[in-house]
Each structure stands twice: as structure tokens, then as C-alpha cells.
Design an enzyme around this catalytic site. Structure first.
Site, PDB file in Angstrom:
ATOM      1  N   ASP A 186     -34.820  11.854  23.969  1.00 44.46           N
ATOM      2  CA  ASP A 186     -36.080  11.206  23.570  1.00 44.46           C
ATOM      3  C   ASP A 186     -36.124  10.662  22.142  1.00 44.46           C
ATOM      4  O   ASP A 186     -37.151  10.784  21.465  1.00 44.46           O
ATOM      5  CB  ASP A 186     -37.256  12.181  23.768  1.00 44.46           C
ATOM      6  CG  ASP A 186     -37.321  12.765  25.176  1.00 44.46           C
ATOM      7  OD1 ASP A 186     -36.598  12.294  26.065  1.00 44.46           O
ATOM      8  OD2 ASP A 186     -38.100  13.711  25.374  1.00 44.46           O
ATOM      9  N   CYS A 216     -39.480  19.335  23.963  1.00 43.36           N
ATOM     10  CA  CYS A 216     -38.466  18.949  24.955  1.00 43.36           C
ATOM     11  C   CYS A 216     -37.118  19.631  24.737  1.00 43.36           C
ATOM     12  O   CYS A 216     -36.426  19.964  25.709  1.00 43.36           O
ATOM     13  CB  CYS A 216     -38.322  17.433  24.986  1.00 43.36           C
ATOM     14  SG  CYS A 216     -39.850  16.612  25.535  1.00 43.36           S
ATOM     15  N   LYS A 238     -39.081  10.150  31.828  1.00 43.98           N
ATOM     16  CA  LYS A 238     -39.666  11.412  32.262  1.00 43.98           C
ATOM     17  C   LYS A 238     -41.037  11.596  31.635  1.00 43.98           C
ATOM     18  O   LYS A 238     -41.381  10.924  30.656  1.00 43.98           O
ATOM     19  CB  LYS A 238     -38.750  12.589  31.890  1.00 43.98           C
ATOM     20  CG  LYS A 238     -38.557  12.791  30.388  1.00 43.98           C
ATOM     21  CD  LYS A 238     -37.547  13.892  30.126  1.00 43.98           C
ATOM     22  CE  LYS A 238     -37.372  14.167  28.645  1.00 43.98           C
ATOM     23  NZ  LYS A 238     -38.556  14.716  27.973  1.00 43.98           N
TER      24      LYS A 238
END
Length: 197
Positions: A18, A111, A78
Site C-alpha cells: 500500500d 495493514c 483491497k
């Protein structure tokens, strides 16, 4: 024998989590984190370690930043706080179910943490590259690293990973990896973390 966490090119996957445009102004040490992750991605290409890239809600948070050098990779979109979504699980199966994860990206307490927990539960040996992981807050970053170490992840650095993967100056790819270490990794504010260990 206890698991000592020795990395191997044969059984490792590089997880790139990310590192997206909208995070740029808010993540502590963002540019240095991405720079270190980019070196790991370059090394993975030299050493034949497969990379896996995710993006958190790219519609709102934008694409992966170009300086990561991941334009040729398929980014798995996601919304969950783990990278271990169905598409990534399928990719891991196609790779023969490797057992070592080299993990970098953002955010450490979200995450990266959820991905680490999922990987550990699946029996992976998880290597979190501390100078290639961050959060918006340095407090969240440092407490996440401490918490993930308690859970059984190994904490390491970009150069530590590079050297562990080649293990010998006689390695056929050592010169290429050495070029990635010509400039030392930038200080990403981790020294305070060691006063707490």
C-alpha cells in the site's frame, strides 16, 4: 532446533504493502520508506524473489507511487487491512506456497500488522523490514514493531535483508546487490525504538 530466521532466496516472497500517492504527505518518513522498499524490489528482481503488491482502496487513495519502481507489477486492490486476500492466496499457491515473507510498506499498526498476523497463523516466517515500514504516527509505528516482534515476527533492516540473501561476497549476484548498498540507508527514526527494547 529453534527457528533462527535465516532468509533464503529459494523460499521467500517480497510483500509490498500500500505505498500509494494519497499517503505521501501523511506517513512518517514516507520518501525514505519507499526508497528502501524500492531497493528491496530491485534486489528481488536480481535474486529471483517474487514480489506481491497491494493497494488499499485505490479509487480513493490513488495508485502506487512511481518511485517504488513497481509499474510492471499487478497491484491487488483491497479494502481489508491484510494483504492476504483471495487473489494473493492464489498467487502464493501458484508460487508453490513459499514460507518466508519479507514485508514492507504502510501502515505498520494497520495493514502491516494484520498481514503479519495472518502470515504467522499460516506458518510463514515473517521478516518485517523496519526501515521500510511506517505509519502516520511514529508512536504507532514503534509500538506496532514491538507488538509484532512479540507475536513472533523478525525485525530487520533493508541492508540486513540484502546481505542475508546473498550471504557471501562470492555469490554470483553480489556485485549487483552491493551497488544497491553504495549509499547507506537513511535514518528513519528507529533509534528511539531500541531504547525501549
Amino acid at each position: 532446533m529453534a527457528n533462527i530466521g535465516r532468509l533464503s532466496t529459494k523460499d521467500a516472497v517480497l510483500f509490498l504493502c500500500d505505498m500509494q500517492e494519497k499517503f505521501r504527505p501523511n506517513i512518517f518518513q514516507f520518501n525514505n520508506i519507499v526508497s528502501n522498499a524500492a531497493r528491496l524490489l530491485q534486489a528481488s528482481r536480481v535474486l529471483g524473489i517474487p514480489p506481491i503488491l497491494t493497494e488499499q482502496y485505490p479509487k480513493g487513495l490513488g495508485p502506487t507511487v512511481p518511485e517504488l519502481g513497481a509499474a510492471d507489477l499487478t497491484a491487488h486492490p483491497k479494502t481489508s487491512f491484510t494483504m492476504i486476500i483471495d487473489e494473493v492466496e492464489k498467487e502464493l499457491q501458484a508460487l508453490g506456497n513459499p514460507k518466508q515473507a519479507i514485508l514492507c510498506g504502510i501502515e505498520a499498526h494497520a495493514c502491516i500488522a494484520c498481514t503479519t498476523f495472518d502470515l504467522l497463523e499460516k506458518g510463514f516466517e515473517v521478516h518485517i523490514v523496519a526501515d521500510a515500514v511506517s505509519s502516520r504516527s511514529q508512536t504507532d509505528r514503534l509500538f506496532a514493531l514491538s507488538r509484532l516482534k512479540q507475536s513472533g515476527a523478525f525485525l530487520t533492516t533493508t541492508e540486513g535483508v540484502l546481505l542475508q540473501l546473498v550471504q557471501d561476497a562470492k555469490h554470483p549476484n553480489f556485485k549487483e546487490i552491493q551497488k544497491l548498498m553504495m549509499n547507506p540507508s537513511p535514518d528513519t527514526g528507529l533509534l528511539a525504538f531500541f531504547s525501549a527494547l
